[in-house]
Design an enzyme around this catalytic site. Structure first.
Site, PDB file in Angstrom:
ATOM      1  N   HIS A 250       3.523  -3.522   6.659  1.00 27.53           N
ATOM      2  CA  HIS A 250       2.411  -2.589   6.454  1.00 27.53           C
ATOM      3  C   HIS A 250       2.401  -1.541   7.563  1.00 27.53           C
ATOM      4  CE1 HIS A 250       0.060  -4.792   3.285  1.00 27.53           C
ATOM      5  NE2 HIS A 250       0.867  -5.762   3.695  1.00 27.53           N
TER       6      HIS A 250
ATOM      7  N   GLU B 150       1.512   3.367   3.112  1.00 27.11           N
ATOM      8  CA  GLU B 150       2.041   2.763   4.334  1.00 27.11           C
ATOM      9  C   GLU B 150       3.557   2.718   4.200  1.00 27.11           C
ATOM     10  OE1 GLU B 150      -1.992   0.104   5.027  1.00 27.11           O
ATOM     11  OE2 GLU B 150      -0.119  -0.913   4.562  1.00 27.11           O
TER      12      GLU B 150
ATOM     13  N   HIS C  38       0.876  -1.172   0.000  1.00 24.91           N
ATOM     14  CA  HIS C  38       0.000   0.000   0.000  1.00 24.91           C
ATOM     15  C   HIS C  38       0.912   1.220   0.000  1.00 24.91           C
ATOM     16  CE1 HIS C  38      -3.078  -2.787   2.132  1.00 24.91           C
ATOM     17  NE2 HIS C  38      -3.213  -2.842   0.822  1.00 24.91           N
TER      18      HIS C  38
ATOM     19  N   GLU D 259       2.371  -5.234  10.875  1.00 23.88           N
ATOM     20  CA  GLU D 259       1.833  -3.873  10.920  1.00 23.88           C
ATOM     21  C   GLU D 259       2.705  -3.091  11.897  1.00 23.88           C
ATOM     22  OE1 GLU D 259      -0.803  -2.832   9.157  1.00 23.88           O
ATOM     23  OE2 GLU D 259      -1.612  -4.723   8.416  1.00 23.88           O
TER      24      GLU D 259
END
Length: 443
Positions: free
Chosen positions: A190, A86, A83, A281
């Protein structure tokens, strides 16, 4: 004193210190090319394809033999910036590269890692999305998707339901890349939360969906891998640093338990590429201010290094016929943990099985022959940067050229299609549905 390394340091120009700023495509390429030139003995830079806008998808390989596969040397990979908005993972991987190459020959741990592993690092899978972000936002921006407005982490084939989206150039490049290497362990990076998430991201009743989870046959290994990363990150392991997000005990979650996701990359890697992958994440804010980058590096450095070392878990080896010829496409799996897409030896007859300490029965299967069972005991203390080595000699006369080998590739269809997955009882609960809506932009 290690004189060969000392002379090497004197002869090679040093890479200019990498600053803690966001590096756009031009700056990132310049850094990667400088590293590849100045550390050519341990690095190899190549592009696996191009984005929609024609930007290169760069991969830097770090290892003592970076340009070619070596028997017994496992392949590891990190992928970031699926993404485009990110951004923390992208910068962390650039700093990881800098840390690895500048500590080779100085830090014994890093030197051993480079000697025993081929580490593939892709800092940006979605360069177009990154470049499209004009006004950074903590939660969402137009740069999340690729140039064609597709979410790349919803763009892979799915093992549980049909994913009929148009495959994007970036996705196709990664799928092709996975077929060229024997990747064993991986992580994709991410932002938007702070947690280590492990497969499955999607699920059916057979994988535990009725219990709001979806577990692989290797769930013990995946939980261990996720805890390995999270436990070394002082903020992630707290589990509640992102005040407006869910709490994650010990900084770990099963992907499906967090929210169901169709077409994700980690499930695709595990099922179709025989590669154990988790999703990391790394920041509550997707695109934090540059001045926070040093603290992200300090909090993740130990985790990034320790996670790479886990590629040496378990057992590895080659399968030979009675004449000593390595056998490709032979199924090699632990007896009680069969994969829906069977794990097979590569073209060199190699197999890698990530396993925790314990006793296992390995089932080696050649079409038309009886299974060959081999017992292995994985010791509590792993060997120094090497899985337990166990070559397997099959009691067959001569080569197996004449023995039919079933198609080694699995079809790109939902492999769990015949599992009890589409009855109302197996649909996500209302709670999971609401969680999905709340967290759809976090993965």
């Amino acid at each position: 004193m290690n004189f060969p390394y000392l002379w090497l340091e004197l002869l090679l120009p040093l890479v200019a210190a990498l600053d803690f700023n966001y590096h756009h495509q031009e700056g990132m390429e310049a850094f990667l090319k400088t590293v590849a030139q100045n550390y050519s003995s341990i690095t190899h830079l190549h592009s696996i394809g191009k984005s929609v806008k024609g930007r290169n998808l760069w991969v830097l390989v770090v290892g003592r033999f970076p340009k070619e596969h070596r028997i017994g040397i496992p392949e590891f990979k990190y992928v970031a910036n699926m993404h485009g908005d990110e951004t923390v993972g992208r910068e962390l991987l650039l700093h990881l590269i800098d840390y690895l190459v500048t500590n080779d020959g100085k830090d014994p741990e890093i030197t051993n890692l480079i000697n025993s592993t081929r580490i593939h690092i892709m800092p940006s899978m979605n360069p177009d999305g990154f470049e499209a972000v004009k006004k950074p936002d903590c939660y969402y921006s137009i740069g999340r998707e690729n140039y064609n407005r597709y979410d790349l982490n919803r763009n892979f084939p799915d093992a549980f339901e049909y994913n009929n989206v148009s495959r994007q150039p970036e996705t196709l490049a990664v799928m092709k890349w996975l077929k060229t290497e024997t990747f064993v362990l991986s992580a994709n990076l991410h932002g938007g939360a702070l947690v280590a998430s492990y497969p499955f991201d999607n699920g059916v009743q057979a994988t535990g969906a009725l219990s709001s989870r979806s577990l692989t046959p290797d769930d013990d290994v995946f939980q261990y891998l996720a805890h390995t990363y999270a436990s070394r990150n002082p903020n992630m392991k707290k589990g509640d640093e992102c005040k407006n997000k869910m709490n994650f005990p010990n900084g770990v979650t099963n992907g499906y338990s967090w929210y169901p996701l169709q077409g994700g990359m980690q499930d695709y890697n595990y099922i179709w590429a025989q590669c154990f992958e988790i999703t990391l994440e790394l920041s509550c804010c997707k695109y934090p201010r540059e001045e926070k980058l040093p603290s992200f590096w300090n909090n993740n450095k130990a985790s990034l290094i320790e996670y790479i070392k886990q590629v040496h878990l378990g057992v590895k080896g080659q399968v030979f016929d009675q004449n000593g010829n390595p056998l490709p496409n032979v199924i090699v799996e632990v007896q009680d943990r069969k994969h829906i897409c069977p794990y097979r030896t590569n073209k060199y007859g190699e197999y890698y099985l990530l396993l925790l300490p314990g006793s296992y029965i390995i089932n080696v299967t050649v079409p038309g022959r009886d299974p060959h069972l081999t017992k292995v005991i994985i010791p509590e203390k792993s060997q120094n940067f090497s899985a337990l080595k166990k070559d397997i000699l099959l009691p067959f006369q001569g080569q197996l050229d004449s023995i039919p080998v079933s198609n080694p590739s699995c079809p790109m269809i939902p492999l769990y299609i015949n599992s009890p997955s589409h009855s109302p009882a197996t649909k996500p609960s209302l709670f999971l549905f609401l969680v999905t809506l709340l967290h759809i932009f976090f993965k």
